[in-house]
Design an enzyme around this catalytic site. Structure first.
Site, PDB file in Angstrom:
ATOM      1  N   GLU A 167     -14.527   8.338 -39.311  1.00 52.76           N
ATOM      2  CA  GLU A 167     -14.196   8.194 -37.984  1.00 52.76           C
ATOM      3  C   GLU A 167     -15.938   8.761 -37.262  1.00 52.76           C
ATOM      4  OE1 GLU A 167     -11.016  10.103 -36.436  1.00 52.76           O
ATOM      5  OE2 GLU A 167      -9.567   8.764 -37.549  1.00 52.76           O
ATOM      6  N   GLU A 365      -6.387   5.593 -43.165  1.00 57.27           N
ATOM      7  CA  GLU A 365      -5.353   6.560 -42.417  1.00 57.27           C
ATOM      8  C   GLU A 365      -4.613   5.600 -41.610  1.00 57.27           C
ATOM      9  OE1 GLU A 365      -7.175   9.625 -39.787  1.00 57.27           O
ATOM     10  OE2 GLU A 365      -8.700  10.105 -41.381  1.00 57.27           O
TER      11      GLU A 365
END
Ligand code: IFM
Length: 469
Positions: A167, A365
């Site tokens: 991220e 995720e």
């Protein structure tokens, strides 16, 4: 009931990170999380910091046994820069950290669990942040590649899947726009500079990987948030286009499509936020090739055209839109009323298939946050009943299954997360794990989702009632 089967060799497991699980025992240096917590503990939920967390540093053997018991064939965590490296300028490693990471990896491999190793999960070493401004400086991008070189050299023969960043947009948002990561600045130009230097650090690490490694694969994990609009009006659609450009395409296009979006460069120039770059560095980024993409998905983004004036005195993406709450949406009552939209998984897969060359990817995720009260107590059979989570996981996986049926090149799913872990300024406010962490005793208590996942992972399929495509 309908049975949903996944391709042979599909990866099933969980994702976590070093700073959220290991604890600070044995670390030669602080990360910005360790130092920020000691400077401002009041910024963290219930003033809980990263010192102890899951104590993976000492409990890893028992934890790997739990991974196996839960049916995992793979697991992602990260190597902490501030643990592995003694000397950041040279990349010289720390002997205790080398021993720990070898032992942890060996334990996974001996138990049939493929380690997927990430190199940066928001954890800038404190000294590099304070001396150079972290990724505000291109020099730190170079230092990151020295850390990567050390990691590949030490562990490359044990790790097939490497990830440069998790991220990468989040430290930009948190540290330079929205005040939830150190250094808590709010500055659009610095935000763009940090984003660029993170991509530079990624590209330099990929370059070292290609130079050193004859086998293995390297990728990046992006949090992709599909954008939906309030209406089909041209204004709302334009607002969504900007949100997508700034939050998704800003990293996806350079790293997967090998080009910086022209519209993004023009927009940043208009706001006097273009980062300082060299043509060589731009080329290094756009020439860089990843082998796979990881995608994190939790919630959709909904926007509308701005109706109120923009009042911030620095550039932030909201200049181009306002967030919008769908009055007909479904929400998670156990997590700040976040919207639940399983079909977004299908939309992400379709976007990758149609606009990004159908690059090989995995769901790196996906997770459902609940708090302790909503998960409930340990039941008579010793299990915590998080049925709400299981139902939602099924819905999201049905969408993924539809996407694979329609050609998505997806090779696995990792649920966030294995054991409830420490989540930055939210600490342990929201729980995501297959196992509850008792903060007093450190005990791991199984949740029903772990039993459900074990069946899914071992059989590579699950059955549930028919859902619409
Ligand atoms: O805890 C985080 C993780 O570090 C990155 N993705 C989202 C998770 C849950 O908030």
């Amino acid at each position: 009931m309908t049975r949903y089967s996944f391709p042979d060799g599909f990866l099933w497991g969980a994702a976590a990170s070093g700073p959220q699980t290991e604890g600070t025992a044995g670390k030669p240096h602080c990360s910005i999380w360790d130092s920020w917590f000691s400077e401002q503990p009041e910024r963290f939920y219930q003033q809980t910091g990263p010192q102890r967390v899951c104590e993976t540093y000492t409990r890893y053997q028992d934890d790997v046994a739990l991974m196996k018991q839960t049916g995992f064939n793979s697991f992602r965590t990260s190597i902490q820069w501030s643990r592995l490296i003694d000397d950041f300028e040279t990349g010289e490693p720390n002997a205790d950290a080398v021993r720990f990471y070898h032992a942890y990896l060996d334990e996974m491999i001996a138990n049939g669990i493929e380690p997927m190793i990430n190199l940066y999960h928001f954890d800038m070493p404190e000294v590099l942040q304070k001396k150079y401004g972290g990724f505000e400086s291109a020099h730190v991008a170079e230092l990151f590649s020295r850390f990567a070189r050390t990691a590949f050299t030490l562990f490359g023969h044990k790790v097939k899947y490497w990830i440069t960043f998790n991220e990468p947009i989040v430290p930009v948002e948190g540290g330079y726009l929205y005040d939830f990561h150190y250094p808590c600045k709010q500055d659009g130009k610095l935000a763009a500079q940090v984003a660029f230097n993170i991509m530079l650090a990624h590209a330099k690490a990929v370059q070292v990987f290609r130079e050193l490694m004859g086998s293995g694969e390297i990728g990046v994990v992006l949090n992709l948030t599909p954008t939906y609009t309030r209406s089909d009006s041209a204004e709302d659609k334009k607002a969504a286009w900007y949100a997508d450009l700034l939050f998704n395409r800003s990293f996806l296009d350079p790293l997967v499509k090998h080009q910086f979006p022209k519209a993004l460069c023009e927009l940043l120039a208009f706001h006097h936020c273009l980062p300082d770059t060299t043509p060589e560095d731009v080329r290094l980024i756009t020439d860089s090739r990843i082998d796979f993409l990881g995608v994190n998905y939790y919630v959709p983004r909904r926007v509308q055209a701005r109706e109120s004036a923009y009042t911030l005195d620095y550039f932030s993406p909201e200049y181009y839109f306002e967030n919008y709450v769908d009055p007909n949406g479904r929400f998670n009552p156990y997590r700040d009323n976040n919207e639940i939209l399983p079909v977004a998984v299908y939309d992400i897969a379709r976007n990758i298939r149609d606009n990004y060359g159908n690059i090989k990817w995995y769901l790196a995720e996906i997770g459902i946050a609940m708090d302790l009260e909503s998960e409930g107590p340990v039941q008579a059979d010793g299990v915590i009943d998080d049925g709400f989570r299981i139902g939602l996981m099924e819905e999201h996986l049905v969408q993924l299954h539809h996407a694979i049926r329609d050609g998505a090149n997806c090779f696995g799913v990792h649920q966030w997360t294995f054991i409830d872990n420490w989540s930055w300024i939210n600490a342990f406010k929201r729980r995501y794990g297959f196992y509850r962490l008792d903060l007093e005793t450190g005990e791991r208590q199984i949740k029903r989702n772990a039993l459900w996942f074990r069946e899914l992972a071992l059989s590579n399929q699950f059955s549930t009632e028919e859902r619409p495509s």
